[in-house]
Scaffold this active site. Sequence first.
Site: not given
Ligand code: NI
Length: 405
Positions: A93, A151
Amino acid sequence: MVSTFPLASTVNLKNVRLEIRALQPQLVEWRREIHQKPELGFQEKITAEFIAQKLQHWGITHQMGIAQTGIVAIIKGEKSGHGKVLAIRADMDALPIQELNEVPYCSQHDGVMHACGHDGHTAIALGTAYYLNQHRQDFSGTVKIIFQPAEEGPGGAKPMIAAGVLKNPDVDAIIGLHLWNNLPLGTVGVRPGALMAAVEVFHCTIFGKGGHGAIPHQTVDSIVVAAQIVNALQTIVSRNINPIDAAVVTVGELHAGTAVNVIADTARMSGTVRYFNPDLGGFFKERIQQIIAGICQSHGANYDLDYIHYYPPVINDAGIAELVRSVAEDVIETPIGIVPECQTMGGEDMSFFLQEVPGCYFFLGAANAEKKLDYPHHHPRFDFDETALPMGVEMFVRCLEKFLA
Ligand code: NI
């Protein structure tokens, strides 16, 4: 400490096998392709499609749509032997940042940018999948490659685990890396035990009693109460925690008041808590709540506290960390390039995987000051030296070879 590091210009890829060195143009191309189409957490549709297309093309078994946009690829070794299973995890991401780099592969998505290097993680994982698939006859056991969403938040690791990515076949160990601009190219940050901190966040509203700025005795001043709380919270780290345990309590937001002659009815504050020692899980919430409750009570104020445990600390297994360290020593050759003092109070949801199975998360130095590729992570001019990409693949492949040997 920094002066002992090798200069990035002296870094070469001589310990990266020819076949992986030859992958560099593709690794760069994939990374830049992903970089141009950054997507926020759980929206990684183009990215997932890109990954799946490659896996499909190479004939690698994979499953899409795990925890919304996650992908798991499975590569089975064809050499006879035991059936150990190693997982490799890459996050994919991007961040809500407007890119300021002027490069041909600049972000094409307004206000979204790969400013943490997850585009590189995805490219490295793809390169690893490609190489291993070509060399199935050279290893026994199974490799699972986990492409994880979100994340940066709200976190894709936990829902992927809940969806069963560590099962069937059951994963024996997991490794992952973060391209790291706090370290120069040609270094690896690895250590047993805590690598990154737990991330917890709190939001608190103090309810006082507003009134006239010149008539304070008729009020409960939420600003005075909040100020005392901010000060008192500093004593958690300085007086309540074993000084051997590093921790941070930061109040990053404090909002109250509307005019100079008005005593504020309410005050709002938010902060973050970081620590390495997993035994402290739960301690901070309890202590923060005690301090807020005590100070509010002594002033006749009320409060509302919302406390969120985001990510636990990233704790590396000693055995797997030693395996990664020994591999790093072979890949980068110079022991000076191994940096055990690489802990950071930053957080990572790799920690959830490491709670389930032994493993190791490590940093791969990616900064190159001479090329001006040394902006910090999450900076609108963040970029890294792409020479790190084949090094990452070599690291993963050698870890696998050693683990399954
Ligand atoms: Ni990172």
